[in-house]
Write an enzyme that holds these catalytic residues in place. Sequence first.
Site, PDB file in Angstrom:
ATOM      1  CB  SER A  87       2.796  10.731 -10.038  1.00  0.00           C
ATOM      2  OG  SER A  87       2.356  10.043 -11.265  1.00  0.00           O
TER       3      SER A  87
ATOM      4  CD  GLU B 251       4.946  -2.055  -9.964  1.00  0.00           C
ATOM      5  OE1 GLU B 251       3.680  -1.287  -9.989  1.00  0.00           O
ATOM      6  OE2 GLU B 251       5.058  -2.889  -9.535  1.00  0.00           O
TER       7      GLU B 251
ATOM      8  CB  ILE C 250      -4.070  -1.883  -2.851  1.00  0.00           C
ATOM      9  CG1 ILE C 250      -4.019  -0.334  -2.100  1.00  0.00           C
ATOM     10  CG2 ILE C 250      -3.044  -2.756  -1.944  1.00  0.00           C
ATOM     11  CD1 ILE C 250      -2.646   0.205  -2.584  1.00  0.00           C
TER      12      ILE C 250
ATOM     13  CB  ILE D 217      -2.900  -7.751 -37.735  1.00  0.00           C
ATOM     14  CG1 ILE D 217      -1.749  -7.044 -38.161  1.00  0.00           C
ATOM     15  CG2 ILE D 217      -2.654  -9.313 -38.572  1.00  0.00           C
ATOM     16  CD1 ILE D 217      -0.354  -7.519 -37.635  1.00  0.00           C
TER      17      ILE D 217
ATOM     18  CD  GLU E  89      -2.417   7.956   1.501  1.00  0.00           C
ATOM     19  OE1 GLU E  89      -2.981   9.042   1.519  1.00  0.00           O
ATOM     20  OE2 GLU E  89      -1.687   7.310   2.410  1.00  0.00           O
ATOM     21  N   PRO E  90      -5.998   7.907  -2.598  1.00  0.00           N
ATOM     22  CG  PRO E  90      -8.300   7.658  -1.796  1.00  0.00           C
ATOM     23  CD  PRO E  90      -6.674   7.575  -1.443  1.00  0.00           C
TER      24      PRO E  90
ATOM     25  N   GLY F  28       0.750  -1.195   0.023  1.00  0.00           N
ATOM     26  CA  GLY F  28      -0.103   0.008   0.048  1.00  0.00           C
ATOM     27  C   GLY F  28       0.774   1.296   0.236  1.00  0.00           C
ATOM     28  CG  LEU F  29       3.652   4.415  -2.564  1.00  0.00           C
ATOM     29  CD1 LEU F  29       4.144   4.879  -1.032  1.00  0.00           C
ATOM     30  CD2 LEU F  29       4.558   4.256  -3.585  1.00  0.00           C
TER      31      LEU F  29
END
Length: 389
Positions: A141, A372, A166, A346, A136-137, A133-134
């Site tokens: 970035s 990421e 997450i 294609i 947030e709303p 968990g990094l």
Amino acid sequence: MEETLTPPQFLIEFDENQIAIRDTIKDFAEKQIKPHVLEWDEAQKFPIEIMKQLGELGFLGILVPEKYGGAGLGYIEYVIIVEEIAKVDPALALSVAAHNGLCTNHILVYASEELKEKYLPDLVSGKKIGAWGLTEPSSGSDSAAMQTTAIKDGNYFILNGTKNFITHGASGETAVVMAITDKSKGKKGISAFILEKGYSGFSAGKKENKLGMRASETAQLIFENCKVPSTNLIGNEGEGFLQAMKILEGGRISIAALSIGLAHGCLDTSIKYAKERKQFGKAIADFQAIQFKLSDMATELEAARLLTYKAAKMKDEGKDISTAASIAKLFSSEIATKASNEAVQILGGYGFVKDYPVEKFYRDVKLLTIGEGTSEVQRIIIGRNLLRD
């Protein structure tokens, strides 16, 4: 195509063990994953039973030493595994990457020996799925702008806040979470903690209804006066942000691997279709316009694989991968986006329906230029590193 694309010879030559790993995961993906890809995507089902099988095979503890129950492998093997799964289902490859490269790896690299012994065995076996968990709303970035707080209270930290987007937010039972322990110190006031589902005040929030990667579960993590034992602090207070940034460097290699797997899936499908599809009395593979598209896809895929394996090799050798990982992630995700677009073109009308895998590749690929670190963030990192004195 297989002979020219595997492996990039001037960087590495796969040894017998790496070839065996590749063949094992390729066979597993074809037999256990491929028949269910459309079903999982349509239902937005996270196939946790498949994750547990991958754990039994040793593919959920790829980078973890054997003393904790892991496979004790390196980033070259990690890229091989993620790439092969992504050829068949990028969504499941994303889950494997998140579990291995983020949650599990953060604990492996930065946690105390006591925490490693407590949490790694269940993660690498697949008994428990990991979340990280990094985001947030209000902070994507700009991850340092997070608002989740962790206030010391005796032998506990009390967490309050919300994490967004997450992977395994609902199903994950072990989570590494970043939170502010000292707001006055900015980035240096962010710390990392290990949380367990079942902690008071820790719950999953909204599960996202996504464009792509629908079989990889994405949900919120919510902390409402959540009590976390102070012993679950990873490293020291204030080290969480730097830890997270270094973990993301390795994570960029996994997203690059996912990208080349997806691009390879697009190319394989396009070649097969072009040989079989007839228009104006001959296979469309005989038309130069189609050949040019295939040629560009193959050339860009080869370049992306070389960049990705280069970054993986550097990581295994303990070298600084800040620039190499960003270059690999940037280029691979961008060419995968192009490959999926060309594959749909294609296949024409058939590329727009779910009977062929390129429709799903086209939806799945967009996340790879975002997760990421966006393509724009990668360019910032590369530029800063180039201009650094």
